[in-house]
Design an enzyme around this catalytic site. Sequence first.
Site, PDB file in Angstrom:
ATOM      1  N   PHE A 199      10.780  43.595 112.116  1.00 43.50           N
ATOM      2  CA  PHE A 199       9.585  42.826 111.724  1.00 43.50           C
ATOM      3  C   PHE A 199       9.566  41.450 112.347  1.00 43.50           C
ATOM      4  O   PHE A 199      10.566  40.970 112.885  1.00 43.50           O
ATOM      5  CB  PHE A 199       9.524  42.697 110.193  1.00 43.50           C
ATOM      6  CG  PHE A 199      10.682  41.927 109.601  1.00 43.50           C
ATOM      7  CD1 PHE A 199      10.706  40.541 109.632  1.00 43.50           C
ATOM      8  CD2 PHE A 199      11.748  42.597 109.019  1.00 43.50           C
ATOM      9  CE1 PHE A 199      11.776  39.828 109.092  1.00 43.50           C
ATOM     10  CE2 PHE A 199      12.819  41.900 108.472  1.00 43.50           C
ATOM     11  CZ  PHE A 199      12.835  40.509 108.520  1.00 43.50           C
ATOM     12  N   LEU A 200       8.390  40.822 112.221  1.00 40.12           N
ATOM     13  CA  LEU A 200       8.209  39.397 112.513  1.00 40.12           C
ATOM     14  C   LEU A 200       7.701  38.777 111.226  1.00 40.12           C
ATOM     15  O   LEU A 200       6.839  39.370 110.575  1.00 40.12           O
ATOM     16  CB  LEU A 200       7.156  39.203 113.609  1.00 40.12           C
ATOM     17  CG  LEU A 200       7.398  39.904 114.953  1.00 40.12           C
ATOM     18  CD1 LEU A 200       6.188  39.717 115.863  1.00 40.12           C
ATOM     19  CD2 LEU A 200       8.645  39.331 115.625  1.00 40.12           C
ATOM     20  N   GLU A 201       8.210  37.614 110.858  1.00 41.49           N
ATOM     21  CA  GLU A 201       7.823  37.067 109.551  1.00 41.49           C
ATOM     22  C   GLU A 201       7.605  35.554 109.612  1.00 41.49           C
ATOM     23  O   GLU A 201       8.483  34.810 110.050  1.00 41.49           O
ATOM     24  CB  GLU A 201       8.919  37.407 108.532  1.00 41.49           C
ATOM     25  CG  GLU A 201       8.571  37.050 107.099  1.00 41.49           C
ATOM     26  CD  GLU A 201       9.608  37.611 106.115  1.00 41.49           C
ATOM     27  OE1 GLU A 201       9.637  38.841 105.914  1.00 41.49           O
ATOM     28  OE2 GLU A 201      10.372  36.821 105.548  1.00 41.49           O
ATOM     29  N   ASN A 232      25.075  44.426 113.958  1.00 41.38           N
ATOM     30  CA  ASN A 232      25.658  45.754 114.242  1.00 41.38           C
ATOM     31  C   ASN A 232      26.447  45.626 115.543  1.00 41.38           C
ATOM     32  O   ASN A 232      25.890  45.821 116.628  1.00 41.38           O
ATOM     33  CB  ASN A 232      24.553  46.799 114.471  1.00 41.38           C
ATOM     34  CG  ASN A 232      24.048  47.440 113.207  1.00 41.38           C
ATOM     35  OD1 ASN A 232      24.497  47.138 112.115  1.00 41.38           O
ATOM     36  ND2 ASN A 232      23.110  48.356 113.358  1.00 41.38           N
ATOM     37  N   ASP A 288      13.676  41.794 101.855  1.00 46.88           N
ATOM     38  CA  ASP A 288      12.509  42.655 102.041  1.00 46.88           C
ATOM     39  C   ASP A 288      11.267  41.780 102.157  1.00 46.88           C
ATOM     40  O   ASP A 288      11.317  40.575 101.917  1.00 46.88           O
ATOM     41  CB  ASP A 288      12.388  43.632 100.862  1.00 46.88           C
ATOM     42  CG  ASP A 288      12.163  42.896  99.564  1.00 46.88           C
ATOM     43  OD1 ASP A 288      11.048  42.396  99.370  1.00 46.88           O
ATOM     44  OD2 ASP A 288      13.109  42.790  98.764  1.00 46.88           O
ATOM     45  N   HIS A 335      24.350  41.236 105.467  1.00 48.00           N
ATOM     46  CA  HIS A 335      23.360  41.172 106.555  1.00 48.00           C
ATOM     47  C   HIS A 335      21.922  41.280 106.070  1.00 48.00           C
ATOM     48  O   HIS A 335      20.993  41.085 106.829  1.00 48.00           O
ATOM     49  CB  HIS A 335      23.639  42.243 107.598  1.00 48.00           C
ATOM     50  CG  HIS A 335      22.996  43.573 107.301  1.00 48.00           C
ATOM     51  ND1 HIS A 335      23.234  44.278 106.145  1.00 48.00           N
ATOM     52  CD2 HIS A 335      22.123  44.324 108.022  1.00 48.00           C
ATOM     53  CE1 HIS A 335      22.543  45.413 106.164  1.00 48.00           C
ATOM     54  NE2 HIS A 335      21.864  45.468 107.280  1.00 48.00           N
ATOM     55  N   GLY A 336      21.726  41.632 104.805  1.00 47.54           N
ATOM     56  CA  GLY A 336      20.352  41.794 104.340  1.00 47.54           C
ATOM     57  C   GLY A 336      20.335  42.299 102.920  1.00 47.54           C
ATOM     58  O   GLY A 336      21.265  42.037 102.148  1.00 47.54           O
TER      59      GLY A 336
END
Lengths: 135, 484
Positions: free
Chosen positions: B208-210, B333, B383, B407-408
């Site tokens: 994504f781009l956010e 990764n 998210d 990482h998220g």
Amino acid sequence: MPFRYLEHTADIGIEAWGESKEQAIEEICLALANLIYDTEEVKTREFREIIVDSRTNAGKIVDLLSKILYLIDGEDFLIREVKVDSFKPLIVIVGGEPLNPSLHKMKGIVKAVTHYEASFRKKGNTYRARVYLDI
Amino acid sequence: MNKWKGSSRRIDDYRIIIPPEYKPGMKVPGIIYVDEGLWETTREEQAPEQVANVATLPGLLKYSLAMPDIHWGYGFPIGGVAAFETADGIITPGGIGYDINCGVRLLRTDLTLDEVKNKIELLLETMFRNVPSGLGSKGKVKVNQNELDSVLTKGARFAVERGYGTKEDLVFTEENGEMKGADPQAVSLEAKRRGFPQLGSLGSGNHFLEIQVVDTIYDEKTADAFGLKEGQITFLIHSGSRGLGHQVATDYIKIMERASQKYQIKLVDRQLACTPLNSEEGKKYFSAMVGAANYAWANRQMITHWVRESFEEVFKSSWEKLGLKQVYDVAHNIAKIEKHIVDGVEKELIVHRKGATRAFPVGRPEIPDFYKNVGQPVLIPGDMGRYSYVLVGTQKGLEETWGSTCHGAGRVMSRTATKKGFSVQELIESLKKKGILVKAESKETLVEEAPEAYKDVSEVVNVVHGAGISRKVCRMKPLGVTKG
């Protein structure tokens, strides 16, 4: 349809079956393709031959599907039909056409075909092939 | 997937240990960084078993680690960290993942919420037009065979030399965006063919781009050093090595599966196929993996350039005047060769981080000079409905987790289940109520990425902060998201 998609937290599995080895293999190839695009929108205009050198039955399925994924993602060749020419060694002829973005709509992405719980075996009178995909 | 019912015990508020006696072949314990709440979710699937599986790998040092965003993966769990000595250790594609150098880049701006709030939709539309994304997307950058080989060796520098961004961006990128040791010859023709047309594209799925706004500062001094302050607009890019990286992983899992037998390595899971790092196969995989990692850095560098162009278009000003500078870029990764202290002795290790981020503290030479007094920025995307975080590496993390952190958010719901649970319209409306606009090429992808499909990233970050393996610096709230 002689295949189904298997639920998985991060990814998705596919299982296909048939009365013969050949049929189960053909179905799992189409099940993979149908995750990425609608095979009904593709016409068979040319053929490609795929040869798989894996030693195990499950390995043959993983490698065959990996090569089909490469055809789709690396060569923009969309398959419509699959014919198993021989099982030992596994030689498969796929028919389809080059991707045309104005005709073919992509509906999913598959990064890779994995060895996780991959299997290809006979149960009763039915051959069943199964793999999980990294998506 | 069945619930995990293996044996484990809690060490403290933030750690669970799986003892080496749990499973035959385990050489070291497994340690999972989770609080009680996240442990309940983690045990719903077999990810802890994978932590135990990793502990069977030959030469694994100290422990098989997992971060709090742990979830089931192929071979290693996502969130898995493992280190081996380079002298006699192994390397495994299952410890890196199919999307080699999937990673995150954070840009900051001099803009405030007031200046952008009426332009979010326009920014998203412009971004969507300028950054190729979506299912089967092709990049805008055409390269020939020799140029692709240069991408594999030069990484982000290739992109900068082509006019995408500046040399300063390289300074603020892990490995300077150009990891050493790539060998284009080790990357198959198939991988290159998948890579050619996709160079300079975002991809699909969870990439994504956010557009974001910094809404909370936890550590003012460090935030200041990173150029971040409350109310500031930031921009996050999440992307990887596209089909090239996926094919490199596919190719070498096959090669290593055969080679594992040659080196008499007993595998409890075929997806853990590995070889000694110093074997012919191990060296080739490492140099192909580095090539794929560099491809991903070149890709994020190009995307950065188009993001800057998009801001210029919308705000009618140069990106320099808008202050669109790079905070940092991290890989989550990857396997890296690093020096660490093991039982009081400095050793060269190969550290696998799969769904885990390097988080180095003050004093490590890998950190850009600009941040040398505060530590390495760690970028943690959440998210699209909640938050993202900037953390910083700590000495404790260096000592306990080979300088690694989460990482998220970590997925908890299957894609099929999310599609059954929410409609696209409901999702778009619920995000809009929170002040978040979304734009996606594929409606299906959008639903698959619903916030409910993920753990709450704040819970994940609270564990790594509480455990002290990294420290919270600031939190960003999403304002606008584009998905492939």
